[in-house]
Motif scaffolding. Structure first.
Motif, PDB file in Angstrom:
ATOM      1  N   GLN A 116       0.830  -1.195   0.000  1.00  0.00           N
ATOM      2  CA  GLN A 116       0.000   0.000   0.000  1.00  0.00           C
ATOM      3  C   GLN A 116       0.868   1.250   0.000  1.00  0.00           C
ATOM      4  O   GLN A 116       1.839   1.346   0.742  1.00  0.00           O
ATOM      5  CB  GLN A 116      -0.934   0.017   1.205  1.00  0.00           C
ATOM      6  N   SER A 117       0.490   2.201  -0.811  1.00  0.00           N
ATOM      7  CA  SER A 117       1.210   3.468  -0.878  1.00  0.00           C
ATOM      8  C   SER A 117       1.148   4.173   0.469  1.00  0.00           C
ATOM      9  O   SER A 117       0.094   4.276   1.093  1.00  0.00           O
ATOM     10  CB  SER A 117       0.574   4.359  -1.952  1.00  0.00           C
ATOM     11  N   GLY A 118       2.308   4.647   0.943  1.00  0.00           N
ATOM     12  CA  GLY A 118       2.364   5.364   2.206  1.00  0.00           C
ATOM     13  C   GLY A 118       2.363   4.490   3.436  1.00  0.00           C
ATOM     14  O   GLY A 118       2.388   4.991   4.556  1.00  0.00           O
ATOM     15  N   SER A 119       2.340   3.160   3.255  1.00  0.00           N
ATOM     16  CA  SER A 119       2.288   2.251   4.400  1.00  0.00           C
ATOM     17  C   SER A 119       3.675   2.021   4.981  1.00  0.00           C
ATOM     18  O   SER A 119       4.696   2.241   4.332  1.00  0.00           O
ATOM     19  CB  SER A 119       1.687   0.903   3.977  1.00  0.00           C
ATOM     20  N   SER A 120       3.714   1.544   6.227  1.00  0.00           N
ATOM     21  CA  SER A 120       4.995   1.221   6.841  1.00  0.00           C
ATOM     22  C   SER A 120       5.638   0.037   6.124  1.00  0.00           C
ATOM     23  O   SER A 120       6.860  -0.107   6.128  1.00  0.00           O
ATOM     24  CB  SER A 120       4.818   0.908   8.324  1.00  0.00           C
ATOM     25  N   GLY A 121       4.811  -0.811   5.509  1.00  0.00           N
ATOM     26  CA  GLY A 121       5.346  -1.935   4.743  1.00  0.00           C
ATOM     27  C   GLY A 121       6.202  -1.458   3.594  1.00  0.00           C
ATOM     28  O   GLY A 121       7.322  -1.944   3.392  1.00  0.00           O
ATOM     29  N   TYR A 122       5.682  -0.495   2.836  1.00  0.00           N
ATOM     30  CA  TYR A 122       6.462   0.059   1.729  1.00  0.00           C
ATOM     31  C   TYR A 122       7.735   0.724   2.243  1.00  0.00           C
ATOM     32  O   TYR A 122       8.817   0.555   1.674  1.00  0.00           O
ATOM     33  CB  TYR A 122       5.635   1.072   0.945  1.00  0.00           C
ATOM     34  N   ASN A 123       7.610   1.460   3.344  1.00  0.00           N
ATOM     35  CA  ASN A 123       8.787   2.118   3.906  1.00  0.00           C
ATOM     36  C   ASN A 123       9.849   1.111   4.318  1.00  0.00           C
ATOM     37  O   ASN A 123      11.050   1.334   4.127  1.00  0.00           O
ATOM     38  CB  ASN A 123       8.390   2.976   5.109  1.00  0.00           C
ATOM     39  N   ASP A 124       9.422  -0.014   4.891  1.00  0.00           N
ATOM     40  CA  ASP A 124      10.376  -1.039   5.310  1.00  0.00           C
ATOM     41  C   ASP A 124      11.086  -1.670   4.110  1.00  0.00           C
ATOM     42  O   ASP A 124      12.273  -1.974   4.172  1.00  0.00           O
ATOM     43  CB  ASP A 124       9.669  -2.132   6.115  1.00  0.00           C
ATOM     44  N   VAL A 125      10.345  -1.870   3.031  1.00  0.00           N
ATOM     45  CA  VAL A 125      10.972  -2.421   1.824  1.00  0.00           C
ATOM     46  C   VAL A 125      12.113  -1.530   1.367  1.00  0.00           C
ATOM     47  O   VAL A 125      13.195  -2.006   1.017  1.00  0.00           O
ATOM     48  CB  VAL A 125       9.937  -2.578   0.684  1.00  0.00           C
ATOM     49  N   MET A 126      11.884  -0.232   1.395  1.00  0.00           N
ATOM     50  CA  MET A 126      12.880   0.707   0.907  1.00  0.00           C
ATOM     51  C   MET A 126      13.977   0.985   1.949  1.00  0.00           C
ATOM     52  O   MET A 126      15.124   1.225   1.585  1.00  0.00           O
ATOM     53  CB  MET A 126      12.202   2.016   0.493  1.00  0.00           C
ATOM     54  N   ASP A 127      13.604   0.941   3.231  1.00  0.00           N
ATOM     55  CA  ASP A 127      14.589   1.223   4.283  1.00  0.00           C
ATOM     56  C   ASP A 127      15.521   0.039   4.548  1.00  0.00           C
ATOM     57  O   ASP A 127      16.635   0.221   5.035  1.00  0.00           O
ATOM     58  CB  ASP A 127      13.875   1.593   5.590  1.00  0.00           C
ATOM     59  N   TYR A 128      15.047  -1.176   4.248  1.00  0.00           N
ATOM     60  CA  TYR A 128      15.854  -2.387   4.443  1.00  0.00           C
ATOM     61  C   TYR A 128      15.948  -3.142   3.115  1.00  0.00           C
ATOM     62  O   TYR A 128      15.368  -4.221   2.952  1.00  0.00           O
ATOM     63  CB  TYR A 128      15.229  -3.281   5.522  1.00  0.00           C
ATOM     64  N   PRO A 129      16.645  -2.552   2.143  1.00  0.00           N
ATOM     65  CA  PRO A 129      16.650  -3.092   0.775  1.00  0.00           C
ATOM     66  C   PRO A 129      17.165  -4.520   0.666  1.00  0.00           C
ATOM     67  O   PRO A 129      16.751  -5.253  -0.245  1.00  0.00           O
ATOM     68  CB  PRO A 129      17.549  -2.113   0.014  1.00  0.00           C
ATOM     69  N   LYS A 130      18.031  -4.942   1.555  1.00  0.00           N
ATOM     70  CA  LYS A 130      18.583  -6.290   1.446  1.00  0.00           C
ATOM     71  C   LYS A 130      17.557  -7.370   1.770  1.00  0.00           C
ATOM     72  O   LYS A 130      17.717  -8.526   1.374  1.00  0.00           O
ATOM     73  CB  LYS A 130      19.806  -6.432   2.373  1.00  0.00           C
ATOM     74  N   VAL A 131      16.507  -7.013   2.506  1.00  0.00           N
ATOM     75  CA  VAL A 131      15.488  -7.998   2.881  1.00  0.00           C
ATOM     76  C   VAL A 131      14.626  -8.380   1.683  1.00  0.00           C
ATOM     77  O   VAL A 131      14.448  -9.558   1.382  1.00  0.00           O
ATOM     78  CB  VAL A 131      14.597  -7.463   4.016  1.00  0.00           C
ATOM     79  N   LEU A 132      14.083  -7.368   0.977  1.00  0.00           N
ATOM     80  CA  LEU A 132      13.174  -7.656  -0.140  1.00  0.00           C
ATOM     81  C   LEU A 132      13.493  -6.891  -1.408  1.00  0.00           C
ATOM     82  O   LEU A 132      13.460  -7.458  -2.505  1.00  0.00           O
ATOM     83  CB  LEU A 132      11.733  -7.344   0.274  1.00  0.00           C
ATOM     84  N   ALA A 133      13.784  -5.599  -1.299  1.00  0.00           N
ATOM     85  CA  ALA A 133      13.957  -4.771  -2.496  1.00  0.00           C
ATOM     86  C   ALA A 133      15.012  -5.330  -3.438  1.00  0.00           C
ATOM     87  O   ALA A 133      14.862  -5.273  -4.666  1.00  0.00           O
ATOM     88  CB  ALA A 133      14.307  -3.338  -2.101  1.00  0.00           C
ATOM     89  N   ALA A 134      16.078  -5.886  -2.890  1.00  0.00           N
ATOM     90  CA  ALA A 134      17.151  -6.433  -3.725  1.00  0.00           C
ATOM     91  C   ALA A 134      16.722  -7.687  -4.473  1.00  0.00           C
ATOM     92  O   ALA A 134      17.346  -8.072  -5.451  1.00  0.00           O
ATOM     93  CB  ALA A 134      18.381  -6.732  -2.872  1.00  0.00           C
ATOM     94  N   ARG A 135      15.631  -8.312  -3.996  1.00  0.00           N
ATOM     95  CA  ARG A 135      15.194  -9.580  -4.594  1.00  0.00           C
ATOM     96  C   ARG A 135      14.054  -9.411  -5.600  1.00  0.00           C
ATOM     97  O   ARG A 135      14.045 -10.041  -6.650  1.00  0.00           O
ATOM     98  CB  ARG A 135      14.720 -10.542  -3.490  1.00  0.00           C
ATOM     99  N   ILE A 136      13.096  -8.547  -5.260  1.00  0.00           N
ATOM    100  CA  ILE A 136      11.873  -8.497  -6.060  1.00  0.00           C
ATOM    101  C   ILE A 136      12.101  -7.843  -7.424  1.00  0.00           C
ATOM    102  O   ILE A 136      13.077  -7.141  -7.641  1.00  0.00           O
ATOM    103  CB  ILE A 136      10.762  -7.743  -5.305  1.00  0.00           C
TER     104      ILE A 136
END
Length: 241
Positions: A116-136
């Protein structure tokens, strides 16, 4: 707080698609866990609530501008929000269809993720890129205005998984005709807690809310609301310091 009491009502900002916290029934009535909790707390002070649907990506802006008095909608604590408002946190999970064979975060490699746009979930994806952003796929999630739309796309195969708090995930899955089709995966993000967002200057209002929650916890009302929305395994998603 004096202004709110004199006015007779408090403006509470919500995302009215956030099942089971705040959402509209087919008849348009706003219901949910946070609706019940907010109504019960402010009833202690003889204050009625005017629920205001807001653009969730603008939640803290709406609060600071005075459009609303309180954010009561599964509001999560993040460093950016903490600098502006009082708040706390909530858990996050990944939810996917079992047929997608996603059983761990590693399985999201080159997969599409919704958030969801503006959600803490999206923020976490971007703030901790090694967890998910680097994979998806494309190293960034596909953003939606509401979780309702993410579930539609998940079922339609438009996305492979979505990042969502566990309370919403459990509620949604339990009400599906075939709940066995879904799987939940621990996202490995820092654990969070839901809280009530208020302006940092509204100290008395925050204290009244905290006191109200303490009263509900002691007299058993909080446990009854938890059970109503989350069943026998219910534990309050609102955990405060």
């Amino acid at each position: 707080m004096d202004y709110i009491k004199d006015r007779g009502y408090v403006d509470v900002g919500v995302d009215d698609t956030f099942v089971p916290m705040d959402f509209q029934q087919k008849d348009g009535k706003l219901v949910g866990y946070d609706v019940d909790l907010a109504n019960t707390v402010f009833k202690l002070y003889g204050i009625k609530i005017s629920f205001q649907t807001i653009d969730w990506s603008m939640n803290t802006t709406e609060l600071r501008n005075g459009t609303i008095d309180v954010i009561w909608n599964g509001f999560s604590k993040t460093p950016a929000r903490e600098a502006k408002v009082n708040s706390s946190k909530t858990y996050l999970d990944i939810i996917a269809l079992k047929k997608n064979h996603i059983n761990s975060v590693k399985d999201m490699q080159n997969k599409t993720l919704g958030a969801q746009s503006g959600s803490s979930g999206y923020n976490d994806v971007m703030d901790y890129p090694k967890v998910l952003a680097a994979r998806i796929k494309d190293h960034s999630p596909i953003l939606y205005d509401s979780f309702s739309n993410t579930f539609i796309d998940l079922n339609a195969g438009q996305i492979d998984g979505l990042l969502i708090d566990s309370s919403y995930a459990n509620y949604y899955i339990s009400r599906q005709r075939h709940p066995e089709r879904f799987t939940e995966i621990d996202s490995s993000f820092p654990k969070e807690q839901f809280g009530v967002g208020t302006r940092r200057s509204d100290v008395t209002l925050q204290q009244k809310i905290d006191r109200g929650l303490d009263i509900l916890a002691k007299n058993g009302t909080l446990a009854r609301i938890n059970h109503k929305w989350f069943g026998d395994k219910a534990q309050s998603p609102l955990l405060r310091k």
